[in-house]
Write a protein that holds these residues in place. Structure first.
Motif, mmCIF file in Angstrom:
data_model
loop_
_atom_site.group_PDB
_atom_site.id
_atom_site.type_symbol
_atom_site.label_atom_id
_atom_site.label_comp_id
_atom_site.label_asym_id
_atom_site.label_seq_id
_atom_site.Cartn_x
_atom_site.Cartn_y
_atom_site.Cartn_z
ATOM 1 N N LYS A 1 -16.345 1.723 76.723
ATOM 2 C CA LYS A 1 -15.716 0.587 76.051
ATOM 3 C C LYS A 1 -15.302 0.893 74.618
ATOM 4 O O LYS A 1 -14.689 0.069 73.960
ATOM 5 C CB LYS A 1 -16.686 -0.601 76.015
ATOM 6 C CG LYS A 1 -17.122 -1.118 77.349
ATOM 7 C CD LYS A 1 -18.018 -2.325 77.130
ATOM 8 C CE LYS A 1 -19.258 -2.211 77.985
ATOM 9 N NZ LYS A 1 -20.252 -3.228 77.649
ATOM 10 N N ALA A 2 -15.664 2.069 74.111
ATOM 11 C CA ALA A 2 -15.458 2.392 72.703
ATOM 12 C C ALA A 2 -13.981 2.485 72.339
ATOM 13 O O ALA A 2 -13.169 2.973 73.115
ATOM 14 C CB ALA A 2 -16.158 3.702 72.356
ATOM 15 N N ARG A 3 -13.642 2.022 71.129
ATOM 16 C CA ARG A 3 -12.283 2.142 70.596
ATOM 17 C C ARG A 3 -12.063 3.503 69.963
ATOM 18 O O ARG A 3 -10.956 4.029 69.962
ATOM 19 C CB ARG A 3 -12.047 1.070 69.539
ATOM 20 C CG ARG A 3 -11.883 -0.321 70.094
ATOM 21 C CD ARG A 3 -11.585 -1.370 69.040
ATOM 22 N NE ARG A 3 -10.753 -0.880 67.963
ATOM 23 C CZ ARG A 3 -10.864 -1.262 66.705
ATOM 24 N NH1 ARG A 3 -11.778 -2.141 66.355
ATOM 25 N NH2 ARG A 3 -10.073 -0.792 65.779
ATOM 26 N N LYS A 4 -13.118 4.050 69.357
ATOM 27 C CA LYS A 4 -13.030 5.348 68.705
ATOM 28 C C LYS A 4 -14.310 6.103 69.025
ATOM 29 O O LYS A 4 -15.399 5.554 68.967
ATOM 30 C CB LYS A 4 -12.899 5.170 67.192
ATOM 31 C CG LYS A 4 -12.692 6.470 66.434
ATOM 32 C CD LYS A 4 -12.612 6.237 64.935
ATOM 33 C CE LYS A 4 -11.180 5.864 64.564
ATOM 34 N NZ LYS A 4 -10.971 5.830 63.104
ATOM 35 N N ILE A 5 -14.144 7.381 69.365
ATOM 36 C CA ILE A 5 -15.287 8.209 69.744
ATOM 37 C C ILE A 5 -15.298 9.460 68.881
ATOM 38 O O ILE A 5 -14.300 10.172 68.798
ATOM 39 C CB ILE A 5 -15.198 8.609 71.236
ATOM 40 C CG1 ILE A 5 -15.267 7.363 72.114
ATOM 41 C CG2 ILE A 5 -16.286 9.611 71.593
ATOM 42 C CD1 ILE A 5 -14.949 7.614 73.575
ATOM 43 N N ARG A 6 -16.428 9.712 68.256
ATOM 44 C CA ARG A 6 -16.638 10.947 67.490
ATOM 45 C C ARG A 6 -17.965 11.530 67.956
ATOM 46 O O ARG A 6 -19.000 10.875 67.837
ATOM 47 C CB ARG A 6 -16.715 10.676 65.985
ATOM 48 C CG ARG A 6 -15.447 10.094 65.414
ATOM 49 C CD ARG A 6 -14.369 11.172 65.307
ATOM 50 N NE ARG A 6 -13.210 10.682 64.626
ATOM 51 C CZ ARG A 6 -12.066 10.384 65.216
ATOM 52 N NH1 ARG A 6 -11.941 10.506 66.507
ATOM 53 N NH2 ARG A 6 -11.041 9.954 64.527
ATOM 54 N N GLU A 7 -17.934 12.747 68.487
ATOM 55 C CA GLU A 7 -19.144 13.367 69.018
ATOM 56 C C GLU A 7 -19.250 14.807 68.545
ATOM 57 O O GLU A 7 -18.242 15.477 68.336
ATOM 58 C CB GLU A 7 -19.135 13.357 70.551
ATOM 59 C CG GLU A 7 -19.159 11.964 71.136
ATOM 60 C CD GLU A 7 -18.930 11.932 72.635
ATOM 61 O OE1 GLU A 7 -19.460 11.014 73.264
ATOM 62 O OE2 GLU A 7 -18.224 12.808 73.168
ATOM 63 N N VAL A 8 -20.487 15.263 68.391
ATOM 64 C CA VAL A 8 -20.770 16.652 68.071
ATOM 65 C C VAL A 8 -21.371 17.262 69.334
ATOM 66 O O VAL A 8 -22.362 16.754 69.864
ATOM 67 C CB VAL A 8 -21.757 16.778 66.891
ATOM 68 C CG1 VAL A 8 -22.119 18.229 66.647
ATOM 69 C CG2 VAL A 8 -21.157 16.145 65.641
ATOM 70 N N VAL A 9 -20.754 18.348 69.807
ATOM 71 C CA VAL A 9 -21.224 19.023 71.021
ATOM 72 C C VAL A 9 -21.730 20.408 70.627
ATOM 73 O O VAL A 9 -21.038 21.163 69.955
ATOM 74 C CB VAL A 9 -20.090 19.139 72.068
ATOM 75 C CG1 VAL A 9 -20.566 19.880 73.299
ATOM 76 C CG2 VAL A 9 -19.564 17.753 72.435
ATOM 77 N N ALA A 10 -22.951 20.713 71.056
ATOM 78 C CA ALA A 10 -23.540 22.030 70.791
ATOM 79 C C ALA A 10 -24.077 22.575 72.108
ATOM 80 O O ALA A 10 -24.826 21.887 72.810
ATOM 81 C CB ALA A 10 -24.658 21.925 69.764
ATOM 82 N N GLU A 11 -23.656 23.779 72.436
ATOM 83 C CA GLU A 11 -24.077 24.438 73.670
ATOM 84 C C GLU A 11 -23.823 23.554 74.897
ATOM 85 O O GLU A 11 -24.655 23.456 75.800
ATOM 86 C CB GLU A 11 -25.548 24.844 73.577
ATOM 87 C CG GLU A 11 -25.790 25.856 72.473
ATOM 88 C CD GLU A 11 -27.247 26.230 72.321
ATOM 89 O OE1 GLU A 11 -28.044 25.990 73.245
ATOM 90 O OE2 GLU A 11 -27.582 26.779 71.263
ATOM 91 N N GLY A 12 -22.669 22.893 74.892
ATOM 92 C CA GLY A 12 -22.260 22.078 76.022
ATOM 93 C C GLY A 12 -22.949 20.726 76.130
ATOM 94 O O GLY A 12 -22.756 20.010 77.108
ATOM 95 N N ARG A 13 -23.725 20.355 75.117
ATOM 96 C CA ARG A 13 -24.473 19.093 75.151
ATOM 97 C C ARG A 13 -24.104 18.240 73.938
ATOM 98 O O ARG A 13 -24.017 18.749 72.819
ATOM 99 C CB ARG A 13 -25.972 19.425 75.128
ATOM 100 C CG ARG A 13 -26.904 18.287 75.395
ATOM 101 C CD ARG A 13 -28.347 18.784 75.477
ATOM 102 N NE ARG A 13 -28.895 19.176 74.194
ATOM 103 C CZ ARG A 13 -29.345 18.328 73.262
ATOM 104 N NH1 ARG A 13 -29.290 17.039 73.478
ATOM 105 N NH2 ARG A 13 -29.836 18.776 72.135
ATOM 106 N N ILE A 14 -23.892 16.938 74.140
ATOM 107 C CA ILE A 14 -23.598 16.031 73.033
ATOM 108 C C ILE A 14 -24.889 15.833 72.247
ATOM 109 O O ILE A 14 -25.888 15.359 72.790
ATOM 110 C CB ILE A 14 -23.064 14.679 73.538
ATOM 111 C CG1 ILE A 14 -21.757 14.879 74.313
ATOM 112 C CG2 ILE A 14 -22.855 13.718 72.374
ATOM 113 C CD1 ILE A 14 -21.260 13.634 75.018
ATOM 114 N N THR A 15 -24.850 16.231 70.996
ATOM 115 C CA THR A 15 -26.061 16.144 70.174
ATOM 116 C C THR A 15 -26.061 14.954 69.213
ATOM 117 O O THR A 15 -27.125 14.483 68.835
ATOM 118 C CB THR A 15 -26.261 17.434 69.364
ATOM 119 O OG1 THR A 15 -25.104 17.644 68.550
ATOM 120 C CG2 THR A 15 -26.482 18.619 70.274
#
Length: 146
Positions: free
Chosen positions: A83-97
């Motif tokens: 449902k999010a309007r904006k998504i900011r994610e940090v991915v490390a070693e294939g995993r969202i941290t």
């Protein structure tokens, strides 16, 4: 009789005013995470209503830190991510941290954010913020100089 009615109305109004912010994230799945884990062993829950944090005025601030629950908490996050309007994610070693999601507004001029961080040991933090902050303000809050 009139004074008694006035007292009852005042108490009812105060009760509604005090509980309204707690319903702020009820349409979001993370609301269930706060309810389910807020009083669990190994968890800490902080709730602030109409507060100021680092110079920013917030209507609602909820923070949950947890141990050994990131798998369960991530299910709530996945549902709200859709449902999010904006998504900011940090991915490390294939995993969202870590990251944040800007959710649709519940009222004009009020923005809602879900922030989260997951450690490799299944511990982490989940934060819900509601206020007039913009997404740049969230980044300043999280990564600005202390």
């Amino acid at each position: 009789m009139r004074n008694r009615m006035k007292t009852v109305m005042t108490i009812a109004t105060l009760f509604l005013w005090w509980t309204m912010p707690s319903f702020a994230q009820k349409d979001l799945q993370i609301g269930q995470a706060f309810e389910r884990f807020g009083r669990s062993k190994g968890c800490k829950l902080v709730v602030l209503n109409d507060a100021e944090l680092k110079g920013y005025r917030l209507r609602v601030y909820k923070a949950l830190t947890y141990k050994r629950l990131s798998g369960e908490v991530s299910e709530y996050l996945k549902a709200d991510r859709k449902k999010a309007r904006k998504i900011r994610e940090v991915v490390a070693e294939g995993r969202i941290t870590s990251g944040y999601y800007q959710m649709p507004s519940s009222q004009k001029g009020i923005n809602r954010y879900i922030l989260f961080a997951n450690e490799t040991d299944q511990s982490g933090a989940l934060i819900y913020i509601e206020g007039t902050l913009e997404s740049d303000d969230i980044l300043k809050l999280c990564y600005g100089k202390r």
